[in-house]
Scaffold this active site. Sequence first.
Site, PDB file in Angstrom:
ATOM      1  N   CYS A   1       0.834  -1.206   0.000  1.00 57.43           N
ATOM      2  CA  CYS A   1       0.000   0.000   0.000  1.00 57.43           C
ATOM      3  C   CYS A   1       0.866   1.252   0.000  1.00 57.43           C
ATOM      4  CB  CYS A   1      -0.958   0.009   1.180  1.00 57.43           C
ATOM      5  SG  CYS A   1      -0.153  -0.172   2.798  1.00 57.43           S
TER       6      CYS A   1
ATOM      7  N   HIS B   1      -1.912   0.948   7.601  1.00 53.18           N
ATOM      8  CA  HIS B   1      -2.333   0.853   6.196  1.00 53.18           C
ATOM      9  C   HIS B   1      -2.388   2.258   5.605  1.00 53.18           C
ATOM     10  CE1 HIS B   1      -4.264  -0.583   2.595  1.00 53.18           C
ATOM     11  NE2 HIS B   1      -5.308   0.198   2.793  1.00 53.18           N
TER      12      HIS B   1
END
Length: 532
Positions: A175, A446
Amino acid sequence: MSASPDSTHTALFGEESTFSNEAHPGIEPSVSSDTSENDINRCSHITSVFADTSAKAGIVGKFKTVVAWHTRRTHSSLHPAKRRKVSSPTCVDTKSGSVFCSECEDFVFDDTIDDLYLSTVLSVEEQKTKFQVEKRGREPYQPWIPTGDESIILKDAATVPCQGRRGLLNLGQTCFLNVILQSFIHNPLLRNYFLSDRHNSRLCKHSDCTCCEMDNLFTEIYSPTNTPFGPTSFLATTWKVSAEMSGYAQQDAHEFFITALNQIHGTCRGSTNISCNCIIHQTFAGQFQSDVTCEKCGTVTSTIDPMLDISLELRSKSGEPAADNTLASCLRRYTKPEKLGAREYSCSKCTKASHEAVKRLSIRTLPPVLSFQFKRFEHKTSGKAAPQKIDAPIRIPLSINMAPYTTLAMNTTGKDGETGYPGPVAMYEYDLFAVINHEGQMDNGHYTNFARFQDEWYRFDDDKVTPSTLSDCLASNAYMCFYVKRHLDYKPYVKPTYLVAREKDIVREQAMEREKEAARMKEVDDALIAMV
């Protein structure tokens, strides 16, 4: 309801303006005389006025006067801007050029007036720009007009989507890579560079070339395909050229951002160690200036350092997160004068280190694109304390004026000790186009990001792309944010570097062809001599 040209002229601009068109010479009208174009969607009152030549000339003159007046203002804190009425009632927003029609009782859009506003602002800014190379002022803008050969090429060219809204697959804790690539995709300077075929992966001779990966990335993103794209080749190339980024461990997005910039710089045409004109330095490169002032003799020692991004502290000098963190407050702390101890600085004039000095950091050269990183991750250098994340909220603006943080503004002092800066305010204004967020903690977080295309905002969560709003973007807890300069400046009367490189390539290819032809003719002559 129909209206005569005279009455509509009054409704739009009032009885008489206090400015004359003669106050701003040299601005030529750029309004088309074709009043039938787009009449269906145009305000009927504007259409009726534009149908009358004299009334149209009056509106054009007054409109240009008020827009030019606003653009010509210094926007300096030495001379604060004042509200000024053009007429009563006010019908033109001098900042945006928006026109209010009192007959329609609403702001109306007209493409002719919009073009007139842009051409007027551009003309005035070209006249007012002072900080350019060789003291020759700013080079006049010339629109691109396709040549005959270019027109033929454009007819055969395949159309591509004008927006790159495509998700990126998570390839295993990647990510961090996806959010940086999305910021590259929505960076207007990088987008224009790679979509204009300035680096062609099919012609490149480099191996493991990150520029080729960028070219392939933009090709995929702007293809008709809407399904998420997996940047496997980009990831593999990154692993090959950067050992610290290899593997499936979690990585920091800012570290990958710097790594990617260095990799693109190293494989880009025009890359040099001195005065580099590659696309990375043309986009992100600026300069810091550090001024150290000796408090005893007043001697100022200045040091200039390069910059690609700005890392800002979220903690105050006391070590605690600031109560009301904003991008502006972080920049003020970043450029605030700092006391140096007696042993931290040795004055070249006093030749002693027994007195104090003041150090101040400022931005000497503003880059076209500003990248800000907020230091949210703390790695303790001593003790057994574990690394931690600072979750303090940070408020970022949609646009920011960087003039107060520049060396130019800090060195310009007014009569009352106030600072100011020369030139139009537009030369210092930046607009937000991408924000990167980090959710969770350091070991299990994240990354997601927001990005803008024109006035539309979208949220990117790996392969998921959802429409969003500006308020959602500004309310998010930013880790990195990117701003693009509203009006780009450039070196005047200088041929673009890519044209210079292209001309050199042509000269080199012609020289090689001549050498081949000379070698062939020599072989023919040798053969003839042998026969004789």
